[in-house]
Design a protein around this motif. Structure first.
Motif, PDB file in Angstrom:
ATOM      1  N   GLY A 274      -6.685   6.505  -8.737  1.00 13.79           N
ATOM      2  CA  GLY A 274      -6.205   5.851  -7.531  1.00 13.79           C
ATOM      3  C   GLY A 274      -7.339   5.417  -6.633  1.00 13.79           C
ATOM      4  O   GLY A 274      -8.514   5.471  -7.003  1.00 13.79           O
ATOM      5  N   GLU A 275      -6.968   4.974  -5.443  1.00 12.24           N
ATOM      6  CA  GLU A 275      -7.956   4.527  -4.474  1.00 12.24           C
ATOM      7  C   GLU A 275      -8.708   5.732  -3.919  1.00 12.24           C
ATOM      8  O   GLU A 275      -8.113   6.736  -3.552  1.00 12.24           O
TER       9      GLU A 275
ATOM     10  N   HIS B 209      -0.372  -0.832  -5.127  1.00 17.70           N
ATOM     11  CA  HIS B 209      -1.391  -1.854  -5.338  1.00 17.70           C
ATOM     12  C   HIS B 209      -2.360  -1.427  -6.429  1.00 17.70           C
ATOM     13  O   HIS B 209      -2.704  -2.212  -7.329  1.00 17.70           O
TER      14      HIS B 209
ATOM     15  N   ASP C  48      -0.128  11.308  -3.918  1.00 13.96           N
ATOM     16  CA  ASP C  48      -1.317  11.639  -3.144  1.00 13.96           C
ATOM     17  C   ASP C  48      -2.132  12.687  -3.898  1.00 13.96           C
ATOM     18  O   ASP C  48      -1.597  13.472  -4.682  1.00 13.96           O
TER      19      ASP C  48
ATOM     20  N   THR D 192      -1.638   4.273  -5.138  1.00 16.90           N
ATOM     21  CA  THR D 192      -0.755   3.359  -4.413  1.00 16.90           C
ATOM     22  C   THR D 192      -0.154   2.347  -5.378  1.00 16.90           C
ATOM     23  O   THR D 192      -0.623   2.192  -6.511  1.00 16.90           O
TER      24      THR D 192
ATOM     25  N   HIS E 156       0.821  -1.215   0.000  1.00 14.40           N
ATOM     26  CA  HIS E 156       0.000   0.000   0.000  1.00 14.40           C
ATOM     27  C   HIS E 156       0.856   1.266   0.000  1.00 14.40           C
ATOM     28  O   HIS E 156       0.387   2.329   0.426  1.00 14.40           O
ATOM     29  N   TYR E 157       2.067   1.153  -0.488  1.00 10.97           N
ATOM     30  CA  TYR E 157       2.953   2.306  -0.570  1.00 10.97           C
ATOM     31  C   TYR E 157       2.337   3.381  -1.468  1.00 10.97           C
ATOM     32  O   TYR E 157       1.911   3.109  -2.599  1.00 10.97           O
ATOM     33  N   VAL E 158       2.282   4.601  -0.971  1.00 14.40           N
ATOM     34  CA  VAL E 158       1.661   5.706  -1.706  1.00 14.40           C
ATOM     35  C   VAL E 158       2.668   6.301  -2.683  1.00 14.40           C
ATOM     36  O   VAL E 158       3.732   6.791  -2.287  1.00 14.40           O
TER      37      VAL E 158
ATOM     38  N   THR F 106      -5.794   8.415  -4.066  1.00 13.63           N
ATOM     39  CA  THR F 106      -4.393   8.169  -3.750  1.00 13.63           C
ATOM     40  C   THR F 106      -3.874   7.051  -4.642  1.00 13.63           C
ATOM     41  O   THR F 106      -4.444   5.964  -4.665  1.00 13.63           O
TER      42      THR F 106
END
Length: 418
Positions: A48-49, A64, A43, A62, A38-40, A60
């Motif tokens: 992204g999530e 993943h 931001d 990440t 889950h490394y960002v 964000t």
């Protein structure tokens, strides 16, 4: 056998390597593993999530998300290319009556696991907790299943082709299930018009129109100019627009390239996913697939690394639901539906294939892994239920041993290529 092994090494060995590394890492230092997953990267990004905080929403990017939602789109594009060839081309393996029995058997191979999964979930009293994962055991890993099928039946056995047709159809069904039943957010169907518009525009302007202008001219100057100077760029731009449309529509963006694949110029025939001659086709779609080969290998490595890191303590009810859905539901469903299609509907089986071979084919098709891991990652939020379900997908490799034993029990006679 070389072509099959080449395919497996291309699309599966790195995946297995990533999965094994993830298992070791997650069980020796779980904190650092999950921090890595889950490394960002960026931001407050436009992809992204999605996070809702203080009444507002931010995205964000990440590691993943980059792998599962962005880069895996190329893997699903390759799968879609094989399905598209099988359905639309004149010699496609899923065209005409010869594909009907495998297609019916495929339906059984998807319904059977769902029935077993949900039935066991109800019996164990965990239905509400795990019911969303019903689609996980419907998956078949085409590469490993095909390799094991050739080990059990021999390269020349008609059951091997039957298995390949079934696996391709299963992939098509899996893509549909992902799109319909596993939205990534609140549905906003209007955004799909962006995907549709991008697909129509790129097809008309860079595929249909040049060929239309070249009618009667064997030199095909317009088509040649488009291929030489524009190459794949119009389709990449259209793919980005389509991907974004899928994300904003709430449909998993890893499927975002699917509308673009049919718009890319293709040869008027396909030799098949494992055919040696396929590499010599020079149409743009096959050219793009060949160029994606090595990048997708590494995408699958990182997919395995970021998704298979499950602690062994996570084994629980979802593990056995997924596993039994695959190793029981698949063989039973494929046999019952295949037998019904062949004998009751009188669609028949390929010459040299017996009813008992359907059971063995079902055991081979019970190897889930790649797509099963992917569905598990979207069916459940990160946590113990998702981890337990992923473990069931990993354990499905045991279906290979079951298939080999079933081949011995049902006295399968191996058939070599002529």
């Amino acid at each position: 056998m070389y072509r099959v092994w080449n395919y497996v090494t291309a699309y599966s060995l790195l995946l297995i390597g990533g999965a094994l590394l993830a298992l070791i890492w997650a069980n020796t230092n779980p904190d650092s593993y999950h921090h890595f997953v889950h490394y960002v990267l960026v931001d407050n990004f436009f992809i992204g999530e999605l996070h809702e905080e203080g009444g507002g929403a931010t995205r964000t990017l990440t590691l993943h998300f980059l792998v599962n939602d962005v880069l895996m789109a190329f893997f699903f594009a390759i799968a879609a290319k094989e399905v598209w060839e099988a359905v639309i081309l004149e010699n496609g393996s899923l065209r005409g009556s010869r594909a009907m029995t495998p297609l019916v058997a495929t339906a059984g191979g998807m319904i059977g696991p769902v029935v077993v999964y949900l039935g066991l979930a109800a019996a164990l009293g965990v239905f509400e907790t795990v019911s969303r994962g019903w689609a996980i055991p419907t998956a078949t890993d085409i590469a490993f299943s095909y390799l094991v099928g050739r080990m059990v039946f021999g390269a020349g056995h008609p059951a091997v082709r039957f298995l390949l047709l079934l696996a391709i159809a299963d992939d098509a069904g899996g893509l549909i299930i992902l799109a319909i039943f596993y939205p990534t957010g609140e549905l906003a169907p209007a955004w799909l018009l962006l995907s549709l518009g991008a697909a129509l525009a790129v097809f008309i302007l860079f595929n249909w129109l040049p060929r239309r202008l070249d009618r009667g001219n064997q030199l095909r100057p317009n088509s040649t100019w488009v291929r030489k100077y524009l190459s794949f760029w119009p389709y990449l731009i259209a793919g980005c627009l389509s991907w974004f449309g899928f994300q904003e529509a709430g449909i998993h963006p890893a499927l975002g390239l699917l509308p673009i694949v049919p718009t890319i110029p293709h040869a008027d025939r396909a030799f098949g996913i494992f055919a040696e001659a396929e590499q010599y086709l020079t149409d743009l779609l096959n050219w793009m697939e060949h160029r994606l080969k090595f990048p997708v290998e590494f995408v699958l490595f990182f997919f395995g690394l970021l998704n298979a890191g499950v602690e062994f303590s996570a084994i629980g009810a979802p593990t056995w639901l997924v596993l039994f859905g695959l190793i029981i539901g698949k063989p039973v469903g494929i046999f019952l539906f295949g037998w019904f299609a062949a004998n009751v509907l009188r669609l028949g089986l390929p010459d040299g294939m017996r009813n008992s071979d359907l059971v063995v084919v079902g055991c081979v098709a019970a190897i889930g892994f790649t797509v099963a891991l992917f569905v598990a990652s979207v069916a459940f939020p990160a946590g113990p239920v998702q981890d337990a379900a992923k473990m069931g997908a990993l354990f499905s490799f045991g279906a290979a041993i079951i298939a080999i034993v079933a081949g011995k029990v049902f006295r399968v006679q191996k058939v070599a290529l002529p």
